[in-house]
Design an enzyme around this catalytic site. Sequence first.
Site, short mmCIF file in Angstrom:
data_model
loop_
_atom_site.label_atom_id
_atom_site.label_comp_id
_atom_site.label_asym_id
_atom_site.label_seq_id
_atom_site.Cartn_x
_atom_site.Cartn_y
_atom_site.Cartn_z
N LYS A 268 8.84 2.82 21.00
CA LYS A 268 9.70 3.03 19.82
C LYS A 268 9.81 4.52 19.50
O LYS A 268 8.79 5.20 19.33
CB LYS A 268 9.09 2.27 18.63
N ASP A 273 11.60 7.43 9.82
CA ASP A 273 11.93 6.11 9.28
C ASP A 273 11.93 6.19 7.75
O ASP A 273 10.88 6.04 7.11
CB ASP A 273 10.91 5.07 9.77
N LYS A 280 12.33 3.20 1.71
CA LYS A 280 10.90 3.15 1.40
C LYS A 280 10.60 3.90 0.11
O LYS A 280 11.42 4.74 -0.31
CB LYS A 280 10.11 3.83 2.53
N ASP A 291 6.87 7.90 13.39
CA ASP A 291 7.35 6.58 13.80
C ASP A 291 7.92 6.59 15.23
O ASP A 291 8.45 5.59 15.69
CB ASP A 291 8.40 6.07 12.79
N ASP A 350 14.71 -1.68 6.99
CA ASP A 350 13.45 -1.02 7.32
C ASP A 350 12.73 -1.71 8.50
O ASP A 350 11.77 -1.17 9.05
CB ASP A 350 12.55 -1.02 6.08
N GLU A 352 13.50 -1.78 11.52
CA GLU A 352 14.41 -1.20 12.51
C GLU A 352 13.79 -1.09 13.90
O GLU A 352 14.51 -1.05 14.90
CB GLU A 352 14.89 0.17 12.03
N ARG A 354 12.06 -3.17 15.73
CA ARG A 354 12.32 -4.33 16.59
C ARG A 354 13.76 -4.32 17.09
O ARG A 354 14.05 -4.84 18.16
CB ARG A 354 11.97 -5.62 15.83
N1 BES Z 1 7.64 2.13 10.76
C1 BES Z 1 7.38 1.02 9.92
C2 BES Z 1 5.95 0.47 10.09
C3 BES Z 1 4.81 1.39 9.75
C4 BES Z 1 4.15 1.24 8.55
C5 BES Z 1 4.35 2.32 10.64
C6 BES Z 1 3.08 2.04 8.24
C7 BES Z 1 3.27 3.15 10.33
C8 BES Z 1 2.63 3.00 9.13
C9 BES Z 1 8.35 -0.12 10.21
O1 BES Z 1 9.61 0.25 10.65
C10 BES Z 1 8.53 -0.87 8.93
O2 BES Z 1 9.04 -0.28 8.02
N2 BES Z 1 8.11 -2.13 8.92
C11 BES Z 1 8.20 -2.95 7.77
C12 BES Z 1 8.72 -4.31 8.21
C13 BES Z 1 9.15 -5.19 7.08
C14 BES Z 1 10.40 -4.61 6.43
C15 BES Z 1 9.43 -6.58 7.61
C16 BES Z 1 6.82 -3.09 7.15
O3 BES Z 1 5.83 -3.13 7.88
O4 BES Z 1 6.74 -3.08 5.93
ZN ZN Z 2 9.68 2.12 11.66
ZN ZN Z 3 10.95 0.72 9.06
#
Ligand code: BES
Ligand code: ZN
Ligand code: ZN
Length: 502
Positions: A268, A273, A280, A291, A350, A352, A354
């Site tokens: 990725k 992000d 966020k 990220d 968010d 993104e 996947r």
């Molecule tokens: N990049 C984030 C995940 C992340 C969180 C990485 C903390 C490093 C530290 C990812 O893109 C994300 O935002 N995931 C969301 C998914 C949710 C919206 C289903 C999450 O984990 O909250």
């Molecule tokens: Zn992310």
């Molecule tokens: Zn995200």
Amino acid sequence: MRIKVTQEDITKAKTPALVISLFQDTESLDEAASAIDSALDGNIRHLINDGEIKGTEGELTLIHTFNKIGPERVLVLGLGKEKDFSANVIRSGMGDACRFLRSKGVESMTTTLHGSISEDLNPKAMAQSITEGAMLGLYRFQEYFDAESNTGSIMEMSILNNRSELTETLQQGVEIGEIISKGTMLSRDLSSEPANIMTPSRMAEVAQQISDANGLEINILERSDMEELGMGALLGVAKGSYQPPKLIVLKYNGDPENPSKNLGIIGKGITFDSGGISIKGASGMERMKGDMSGGASVLGAMQAISQLRPKVNVTGIVPATENMPGGQAQRPGDIVRAMNGKTIEIINTDAEGRLVLADALVYAREKMGVDKMVDIATLTGAIKVALGSLCTGVMGNNQEFIDLFINSSEKTGEQFWQLPMHNKYAVGLKSTFANLRNTGSNGEAGSITAAKFIEAFVGNTPWIHLDIAGTARSDSDSGYLVKGYTGVPVRTLVNLAISRES
Ligand code: BES
Ligand code: ZN
Ligand code: ZN
């Protein structure tokens, strides 16, 4: 840091600091420690008998020698119990020892070989672990500090060896350790760079440099190429950003006679992000420059693999884009079509990672012909809740491949833990309007639902998903990890590639 293997009388070696080691709960000192103990009139034994030196893992005792012997200082490193001894004990111990000596202003040091040699931990592996521990433990990202902030560095390390027949083997171990450490440090550097510098275009330039320096095949796909291929999932994420997306493809051809054996590693590469329209919160958002750590680990591993030259084929792919809330950004409710034709209803912009991985994995199978693939992603906050910052989450569709992967991780000290992939975890991904939603419907088991989403794009190809959201960054100095990005899982990816050698 320059690392060399030397042969010298240990008590006469002219060095600012000598590292020796001992096990916990043992009466016997190894050859090196005994020689130093005798030259220092039994003072090391004295400290052991007094209980000041216990030999517990990571224990450091600094002894000044005041011109009694060659080394100006002796640092005694505890190795813990002999039955728990491993390459990782050395790696961690050397990381702690080197940082400690640097904090004392030492610029050149010497170390003995540590602990006991066994089948698993031969002299070559030992030299490799010493090298990795020292280089990774001393790592700092200093790009944005001025010269005055530089608090000194260790420029040189000698590994003392009293058996001339081992010298060449030890040198080979050092060389392997250097290549693997440099790959890991490249990954740490890329993740540490801020998002205003480490854009998708900059990542592509770095990939080009790695390719030029090491003779890798390279192909950088532009937005128009992705449009032609129908990569609607990746392109949807890129829409909200001013920065053009790049799909970076590197190929190492180490086994041209077996072109169908081709390991894919796909990372990725979200260079920032923000969350997109599902933005966020402000607190901690600066961490989202990291990220792209999965992509960084792919670039680091490709560099190391191309320098180690195993007889395997490896394809490294990084879908690189920002996730930003610009005026063109995709919205919740939008429907996009991925390269394999599946439609996705965007529930949360968010989620993104996947989406970009979906298209990259289809590309890996259909266009690059990978026969096995591993994706690496800072994918979910939920993995940090489940496993903390110690273990990377492992999910996948093929137990044999997962077992092979976890086996190849064991010697590296990088830790992994497998999560279940029952089909019921995919129920919440059903959409009223498209083939899939991009998030589950109730927030439960977030790391697994994310993996179930990705599974819809991997077909029958044996596939492993690594969620490194908890392990990509460390909040403290410890062993060979330092505060900041870790470079996980570069070393395991390299070992996995080597384990497929024919
Ligand atoms: N990049 C984030 C995940 C992340 C969180 C990485 C903390 C490093 C530290 C990812 O893109 C994300 O935002 N995931 C969301 C998914 C949710 C919206 C289903 C999450 O984990 O909250
Ligand atoms: Zn992310
Ligand atoms: Zn995200």
